[in-house]
Design an enzyme around this catalytic site. Structure first.
Site, short mmCIF file in Angstrom:
data_model
loop_
_atom_site.label_atom_id
_atom_site.label_comp_id
_atom_site.label_asym_id
_atom_site.label_seq_id
_atom_site.Cartn_x
_atom_site.Cartn_y
_atom_site.Cartn_z
N TRP A 43 -5.69 10.20 30.09
CA TRP A 43 -5.08 9.14 30.90
C TRP A 43 -6.09 8.67 31.94
O TRP A 43 -6.76 9.50 32.59
CB TRP A 43 -3.84 9.72 31.59
N ASP B 270 0.24 18.51 32.38
CA ASP B 270 0.77 17.21 32.76
C ASP B 270 1.85 16.91 31.73
O ASP B 270 1.58 16.75 30.55
CB ASP B 270 -0.35 16.16 32.70
N LYS C 226 9.57 8.18 32.80
CA LYS C 226 9.82 7.63 31.46
C LYS C 226 11.15 8.10 30.90
O LYS C 226 11.94 7.29 30.43
CB LYS C 226 8.72 8.05 30.49
C1 LMR Z 1 0.55 4.79 31.77
O1 LMR Z 1 -0.26 5.63 31.33
O2 LMR Z 1 0.57 3.62 31.42
C2 LMR Z 1 1.59 5.24 32.76
O3 LMR Z 1 1.52 6.59 32.98
C3 LMR Z 1 1.62 4.44 34.00
C4 LMR Z 1 0.48 4.70 34.91
O4 LMR Z 1 0.73 5.01 36.09
O5 LMR Z 1 -0.68 4.59 34.49
#
Ligand code: LMR
Length: 397
Positions: free
Chosen positions: A131, A212, A247
């Site tokens: 992420w 996470d 989510k």
């Molecule tokens: C995402 O990965 O799109 C979500 O978790 C929102 C974010 O805060 O990035």
């Protein structure tokens, strides 16, 4: 004068896209960047279970006084049940303590600050890719970042062997970030045998897992998605979980998550938790109540809980349907390249393999917004926007 020296920050790779999307004046634009669930009409609905819980709260809430630093007690208990199951030994032996925190990001940040200040763990291993905000959160908190291989572009699958051999080089006390389920951005998860292997490796080498866990219920189901975490809780003496209900309860703007610390003994857990609380105190003092009260109201009421499970299943199934439709629609749009691997991915995202250049063309020429890594939010696809999306992808390939 001090601000004259400040440089403009680069746009955020995910939230910056939403800003650019909002500013785009083209009519047929589609935002598949940020991971937000949309229903078939393209709306992000408030769950019925949430609305019922809010009605109940409005009628019964008696005070807006401060919460404790750790937040709503009933909520923290409910979080532990969802993560581990209420009868798990880490719960019954009082080796787990949970503090409510603002969303997944806030929970990760509290965990990271605590680790930097109060433990000898200074390095965290994150998956490549991961992420886009992980690096940002951990380096801002002062952790050194190392990467372990996760994805193999040629097979569009997990590179488990490389993951293991990279983690073999980690040193005792190093942290390992693991995505509990629905790996973001690849959508590729470990199976139970692989989870056990990584847990055994962490145990043998003295590595400390940080989970996470932001998509519980978006893979195979609420219980099924917790298997990896529970395998770890059965294997290693210490771990931390940062979870989010953005989510799975659709509570994005309530910023509701939690940080759970599991220690080797209940005494050590109490000590670690006291420092989690002091980290919270130094950061935002104590959390806002509303999101936590919604979640605990739902999870403590059998009827509302069942309704939530049903609504979550509906979201999960709609995304799975869009995943299949996406693969079929690409073929219909004339794409000859094989995208069948997308059907095997879990959660909200599809890791498409599109290049940065193709992603830019999708945005500039067709007003279709996806993340620079090629991550597409399948949760934002509908039967209506699917032909537009697939026609655009066919043109940039
Ligand atoms: C995402 O990965 O799109 C979500 O978790 C929102 C974010 O805060 O990035």
């Amino acid at each position: 004068m001090i601000f004259s020296q400040v440089e403009l920050a680069p746009a955020d790779p995910i939230l910056g896209l939403t800003e650019a999307f909002k500013a785009d004046v083209r009519k047929e634009k589609v935002n598949l960047g940020v991971g937000i669930y949309k229903d078939e009409s393209g709306q992000t609905p408030i769950l019925k279970s949430v609305k019922f819980a809010e009605e109940k709260l409005l009628a019964t809430e008696k005070s807006k006084s401060y919460l404790g630093m750790e937040g709503v007690e009933a909520y923290n208990r409910a979080v532990q049940s969802l993560l581990f199951g209420s009868e798990h030994s880490v719960v019954t032996q009082k080796r787990a303590l949970t503090a409510q925190a603002p969303g997944g990001t806030g929970s990760l940040r509290v965990a990271a600050e605590f680790l930097v200040r109060h433990t000898d763990s200074k390095k965290i291993w994150i998956s490549n890719p991961t992420w886009a905000n992980h690096n940002n959160i951990f380096s801002t908190a002062g952790l050194e970042i190392a990467e372990y291989t996760y994805y193999k572009a040629e097979t569009h699958g997990l590179d488990f062997e490389a993951m293991v051999s990279d983690l073999e080089t980690a040193k005792e006390g190093d942290l390992v970030l693991l995505h509990g389920c629905c790996h973001n951005p690849t959508g590729i998860d470990l199976n139970n045998v692989q989870w056990q292997q990584i847990a055994d490796l962490c145990l043998a080498k003295g590595l400390v897992p940080l989970f996470d866990f932001a998509y519980q219920g978006f893979g195979a189901g609420v219980e099924e998605d917790a298997q990896g975490l529970r395998i770890f809780a059965n294997t290693v003496p210490e771990l931390i979980v940062a979870n989010s209900f953005s989510k799975n309860f659709g509570l994005y703007n309530e910023r509701i998550g939690a940080v759970t610390v599991v220690g080797a003994t209940s005494n050590e857990t109490v000590n670690a938790f006291s420092q989690i609380k002091s980290t919270i105190r130094a950061s935002y003092s104590n959390p806002p109540a509303h999101g936590a009260l919604i979640v605990s109201t739902i999870l403590e009421d059998a009827t509302l809980k069942q309704l939530w499970h049903d609504e979550l299943k509906e979201m999960r199934e709609r995304i799975a349907e869009m995943r299949t439709l996406f693969v079929e629609s690409l073929k219909q749009a004339g794409v000859t390249q094989n995208f069948d691997f997308i059907s095997n991915q879990n959660g909200m995202f599809s890791f498409s393999g599109l290049s940065k250049e193709q992603v830019n063309r999708l945005r500039d020429d067709f007003a279709v917004y996806i993340v620079g890594s090629g991550r597409i939010s399948v949760a934002g696809m509908t039967k209506t926007n699917m032909p537009v999306i697939c026609a655009a992808i066919a043109k940039v390939l």
